[in-house]
Motif scaffolding. Sequence first.
Motif, PDB file in Angstrom:
ATOM      1  N   ASP A  14       0.786  -1.239   0.000  1.00  0.00           N
ATOM      2  CA  ASP A  14       0.000   0.000   0.000  1.00  0.00           C
ATOM      3  C   ASP A  14       0.817   1.288   0.000  1.00  0.00           C
ATOM      4  O   ASP A  14       1.112   1.832  -1.040  1.00  0.00           O
ATOM      5  N   VAL A  15       1.157   1.805   1.168  1.00  0.00           N
ATOM      6  CA  VAL A  15       1.867   3.080   1.263  1.00  0.00           C
ATOM      7  C   VAL A  15       3.089   2.907   2.144  1.00  0.00           C
ATOM      8  O   VAL A  15       3.014   2.329   3.224  1.00  0.00           O
ATOM      9  N   THR A  16       4.206   3.420   1.660  1.00  0.00           N
ATOM     10  CA  THR A  16       5.459   3.386   2.406  1.00  0.00           C
ATOM     11  C   THR A  16       5.996   4.804   2.472  1.00  0.00           C
ATOM     12  O   THR A  16       5.982   5.521   1.470  1.00  0.00           O
ATOM     13  N   THR A  17       6.443   5.222   3.626  1.00  0.00           N
ATOM     14  CA  THR A  17       7.024   6.552   3.785  1.00  0.00           C
ATOM     15  C   THR A  17       8.475   6.423   4.200  1.00  0.00           C
ATOM     16  O   THR A  17       8.802   5.640   5.088  1.00  0.00           O
ATOM     17  N   VAL A  18       9.332   7.185   3.519  1.00  0.00           N
ATOM     18  CA  VAL A  18      10.753   7.204   3.853  1.00  0.00           C
ATOM     19  C   VAL A  18      11.210   8.655   3.940  1.00  0.00           C
ATOM     20  O   VAL A  18      10.604   9.545   3.343  1.00  0.00           O
ATOM     21  N   PHE A  19      12.262   8.905   4.684  1.00  0.00           N
ATOM     22  CA  PHE A  19      12.853  10.230   4.793  1.00  0.00           C
ATOM     23  C   PHE A  19      14.220  10.178   4.139  1.00  0.00           C
ATOM     24  O   PHE A  19      15.073   9.373   4.517  1.00  0.00           O
ATOM     25  N   LEU A  20      14.404  11.043   3.127  1.00  0.00           N
ATOM     26  CA  LEU A  20      15.624  11.055   2.326  1.00  0.00           C
ATOM     27  C   LEU A  20      16.041  12.493   2.066  1.00  0.00           C
ATOM     28  O   LEU A  20      15.255  13.424   2.261  1.00  0.00           O
TER      29      LEU A  20
END
Length: 116
Positions: A14-20
């Motif tokens: 579904d939805v994946t959040t990453v900080f880059l």
Amino acid sequence: FNGWGISTDCKVLDVTTVFLPAKKCVTLNYSIAKGDQWPSTQLKRDLRFLKLVNSRVVIGLPEDFNQRQIIQRFCSDTEPVSTISSYAIGWSNVDKFTGNKLPILLNSISVADQHD
């Protein structure tokens, strides 16, 4: 993803959040099972959607014919406003016969200042 077990730790739904680092372009490299339907993918940096500018499929090597690798590049027309951004990746990947959500294996994410 250094040090992660890629076959277990990088499965996403579904939805994946990453900080880059905040950049104009993002390249996603992910795998799905060969018979699975190609997912619809959207990527948002902070509160803005990025535009899909390139997409290609790589069929698995002879030792891994069961996988299809998808490489997609998304870019924004605007410059990021911070040095680190939240990237939300959404996949619509549902089996058309069973209605079950199909897993995606996220191989890598890379960011760049511009579209090549």
